[in-house]
Design a protein around this motif. Structure first.
Motif, PDB file in Angstrom:
ATOM      1  N   MET A   1      39.634  38.892  41.450  1.00 32.04           N
ATOM      2  CA  MET A   1      39.653  40.336  41.603  1.00 32.04           C
ATOM      3  C   MET A   1      40.886  40.790  42.403  1.00 32.04           C
ATOM      4  O   MET A   1      41.532  41.752  42.033  1.00 32.04           O
ATOM      5  CB  MET A   1      38.356  40.785  42.283  1.00 32.04           C
ATOM      6  N   ILE A   2      41.192  40.073  43.485  1.00 27.88           N
ATOM      7  CA  ILE A   2      42.358  40.423  44.304  1.00 27.88           C
ATOM      8  C   ILE A   2      43.637  40.290  43.490  1.00 27.88           C
ATOM      9  O   ILE A   2      44.506  41.163  43.545  1.00 27.88           O
ATOM     10  CB  ILE A   2      42.411  39.565  45.585  1.00 27.88           C
ATOM     11  N   ALA A   3      43.740  39.216  42.714  1.00 33.34           N
ATOM     12  CA  ALA A   3      44.930  39.011  41.883  1.00 33.34           C
ATOM     13  C   ALA A   3      45.098  40.159  40.888  1.00 33.34           C
ATOM     14  O   ALA A   3      46.207  40.678  40.706  1.00 33.34           O
ATOM     15  CB  ALA A   3      44.841  37.676  41.156  1.00 33.34           C
ATOM     16  N   THR A   4      44.007  40.564  40.262  1.00 31.87           N
ATOM     17  CA  THR A   4      44.054  41.659  39.292  1.00 31.87           C
ATOM     18  C   THR A   4      44.502  42.952  39.954  1.00 31.87           C
ATOM     19  O   THR A   4      45.336  43.697  39.407  1.00 31.87           O
ATOM     20  CB  THR A   4      42.674  41.848  38.634  1.00 31.87           C
ATOM     21  N   ILE A   5      43.990  43.222  41.136  1.00 29.54           N
ATOM     22  CA  ILE A   5      44.379  44.435  41.865  1.00 29.54           C
ATOM     23  C   ILE A   5      45.860  44.392  42.227  1.00 29.54           C
ATOM     24  O   ILE A   5      46.575  45.391  42.075  1.00 29.54           O
ATOM     25  CB  ILE A   5      43.496  44.624  43.117  1.00 29.54           C
ATOM     26  N   LEU A   6      46.334  43.246  42.690  1.00 32.03           N
ATOM     27  CA  LEU A   6      47.755  43.119  43.048  1.00 32.03           C
ATOM     28  C   LEU A   6      48.653  43.323  41.829  1.00 32.03           C
ATOM     29  O   LEU A   6      49.667  44.037  41.914  1.00 32.03           O
ATOM     30  CB  LEU A   6      48.026  41.766  43.697  1.00 32.03           C
ATOM     31  N   THR A 105      59.895  41.658  45.687  1.00 34.92           N
ATOM     32  CA  THR A 105      59.700  40.209  45.687  1.00 34.92           C
ATOM     33  C   THR A 105      58.450  39.780  46.438  1.00 34.92           C
ATOM     34  O   THR A 105      57.656  38.987  45.918  1.00 34.92           O
ATOM     35  CB  THR A 105      60.940  39.495  46.257  1.00 34.92           C
ATOM     36  N   VAL A 106      58.265  40.276  47.652  1.00 39.70           N
ATOM     37  CA  VAL A 106      57.107  39.842  48.440  1.00 39.70           C
ATOM     38  C   VAL A 106      55.791  40.176  47.738  1.00 39.70           C
ATOM     39  O   VAL A 106      54.938  39.288  47.591  1.00 39.70           O
ATOM     40  CB  VAL A 106      57.169  40.408  49.876  1.00 39.70           C
ATOM     41  N   PRO A 107      55.593  41.408  47.252  1.00 38.87           N
ATOM     42  CA  PRO A 107      54.332  41.674  46.538  1.00 38.87           C
ATOM     43  C   PRO A 107      54.157  40.803  45.285  1.00 38.87           C
ATOM     44  O   PRO A 107      53.051  40.338  44.995  1.00 38.87           O
ATOM     45  CB  PRO A 107      54.428  43.154  46.172  1.00 38.87           C
ATOM     46  N   ALA A 108      55.251  40.569  44.553  1.00 39.01           N
ATOM     47  CA  ALA A 108      55.149  39.744  43.345  1.00 39.01           C
ATOM     48  C   ALA A 108      54.747  38.314  43.698  1.00 39.01           C
ATOM     49  O   ALA A 108      53.888  37.724  43.036  1.00 39.01           O
ATOM     50  CB  ALA A 108      56.474  39.754  42.584  1.00 39.01           C
ATOM     51  N   VAL A 109      55.340  37.761  44.745  1.00 36.14           N
ATOM     52  CA  VAL A 109      54.998  36.398  45.151  1.00 36.14           C
ATOM     53  C   VAL A 109      53.552  36.328  45.641  1.00 36.14           C
ATOM     54  O   VAL A 109      52.829  35.370  45.331  1.00 36.14           O
ATOM     55  CB  VAL A 109      55.995  35.876  46.213  1.00 36.14           C
ATOM     56  N   LEU A 110      53.115  37.339  46.369  1.00 37.60           N
ATOM     57  CA  LEU A 110      51.712  37.365  46.822  1.00 37.60           C
ATOM     58  C   LEU A 110      50.759  37.410  45.624  1.00 37.60           C
ATOM     59  O   LEU A 110      49.737  36.719  45.606  1.00 37.60           O
ATOM     60  CB  LEU A 110      51.465  38.552  47.749  1.00 37.60           C
ATOM     61  N   ALA A 111      51.104  38.214  44.623  1.00 39.89           N
ATOM     62  CA  ALA A 111      50.264  38.282  43.427  1.00 39.89           C
ATOM     63  C   ALA A 111      50.276  36.948  42.686  1.00 39.89           C
ATOM     64  O   ALA A 111      49.238  36.504  42.183  1.00 39.89           O
ATOM     65  CB  ALA A 111      50.743  39.407  42.509  1.00 39.89           C
ATOM     66  N   MET A 112      51.433  36.297  42.629  1.00 30.07           N
ATOM     67  CA  MET A 112      51.508  34.990  41.982  1.00 30.07           C
ATOM     68  C   MET A 112      50.637  33.970  42.715  1.00 30.07           C
ATOM     69  O   MET A 112      49.931  33.181  42.079  1.00 30.07           O
ATOM     70  CB  MET A 112      52.958  34.526  41.912  1.00 30.07           C
ATOM     71  N   LEU A 113      50.695  33.985  44.021  1.00 32.79           N
ATOM     72  CA  LEU A 113      49.849  33.079  44.805  1.00 32.79           C
ATOM     73  C   LEU A 113      48.367  33.356  44.557  1.00 32.79           C
ATOM     74  O   LEU A 113      47.569  32.435  44.392  1.00 32.79           O
ATOM     75  CB  LEU A 113      50.182  33.180  46.289  1.00 32.79           C
ATOM     76  N   ALA A 114      48.022  34.636  44.515  1.00 28.49           N
ATOM     77  CA  ALA A 114      46.626  35.009  44.243  1.00 28.49           C
ATOM     78  C   ALA A 114      46.202  34.523  42.864  1.00 28.49           C
ATOM     79  O   ALA A 114      45.087  34.027  42.684  1.00 28.49           O
ATOM     80  CB  ALA A 114      46.448  36.524  44.373  1.00 28.49           C
ATOM     81  N   LEU A 115      47.090  34.640  41.886  1.00 26.00           N
ATOM     82  CA  LEU A 115      46.773  34.176  40.527  1.00 26.00           C
ATOM     83  C   LEU A 115      46.611  32.659  40.467  1.00 26.00           C
ATOM     84  O   LEU A 115      45.815  32.149  39.683  1.00 26.00           O
ATOM     85  CB  LEU A 115      47.876  34.600  39.550  1.00 26.00           C
ATOM     86  N   MET A 116      47.358  31.955  41.280  1.00 21.07           N
ATOM     87  CA  MET A 116      47.256  30.480  41.266  1.00 21.07           C
ATOM     88  C   MET A 116      45.926  29.990  41.789  1.00 21.07           C
ATOM     89  O   MET A 116      45.495  28.880  41.473  1.00 21.07           O
ATOM     90  CB  MET A 116      48.396  29.885  42.081  1.00 21.07           C
ATOM     91  N   PHE A 117      45.273  30.820  42.596  1.00 21.52           N
ATOM     92  CA  PHE A 117      44.004  30.408  43.186  1.00 21.52           C
ATOM     93  C   PHE A 117      42.804  31.062  42.515  1.00 21.52           C
ATOM     94  O   PHE A 117      41.718  31.083  43.082  1.00 21.52           O
ATOM     95  CB  PHE A 117      44.007  30.643  44.692  1.00 21.52           C
ATOM     96  N   VAL A 118      43.018  31.612  41.327  1.00 23.78           N
ATOM     97  CA  VAL A 118      41.919  32.240  40.580  1.00 23.78           C
ATOM     98  C   VAL A 118      41.100  31.167  39.905  1.00 23.78           C
ATOM     99  O   VAL A 118      41.583  30.233  39.370  1.00 23.78           O
ATOM    100  CB  VAL A 118      42.472  33.251  39.538  1.00 23.78           C
TER     101      VAL A 118
END
Length: 118
Positions: A1-6, A105-118
Motif C-alpha cells: 500500500m505504501i509503495a502504491t501511494i508513493l 531522486t529521493v522520492p523515486a528511490v524511496l518508492a523503489m525501496l518500498a516496491l522491493m519489499f512488497v
C-alpha cells in the motif's frame, strides 16, 4: 500500500511539473518555482514545454504501472519509470539545481525501496 501511494504521489508530482512547464511557465508561480526572471521565462518557454512533455511521459508511465492488471509487469513498469525519474533528478541536480535531487531522486528511490519489499 505504501509503495502504491508513493508511486501515485510521484506521478502526481510529475503531472504538476508538466503543467508548470508546458502551460504556466511564464506565470509568477512557475517563475518562482524555477527561479526565473520574466525575460528568461519568455525566452525559454518552448524549451520548457518540451521538458514538460517528458515529465508528462514519466507520469503516464507511473500511472500505467498503477493500472496494469498483471502485478509482475506492473512492478517492472513502476521500477523502470521510477529509475527514469531518479536518473532525471540526478542529471537535473548536476546541470540545473541541486534541490532537484530531493524533489525527484529521493522520492523515486524511496518508492523503489518500498516496491522491493512488497
Amino acid at each position: 500500500m505504501i509503495a502504491t501511494i508513493l508511486v501515485a504521489l510521484i506521478a502526481l508530482l510529475h503531472l504538476y511539473i508538466m503543467v508548470l512547464e508546458m502551460f504556466l511557465w511564464t506565470t509568477p508561480r512557475a517563475r518562482k518555482a524555477f527561479g526565473l526572471t520574466p525575460e528568461l521565462a519568455a525566452q525559454t518557454k518552448a524549451l520548457a514545454a518540451n521538458q514538460g512533455l517528458y515529465n508528462g511521459f514519466l507520469a503516464a508511465g507511473l500511472i500505467w504501472s498503477l493500472l496494469y492488471p498483471l502485478p509482475g509487469f506492473a512492478w517492472q513498469l513502476a521500477m523502470f519509470f521510477l529509475t527514469c525519474v531518479a536518473v532525471a533528478g540526478i542529471f537535473g541536480a548536476v546541470t540545473a539545481s541541486r534541490k532537484i535531487v530531493f524533489i525527484q531522486t529521493v522520492p523515486a528511490v524511496l518508492a523503489m525501496l518500498a516496491l522491493m519489499f512488497v
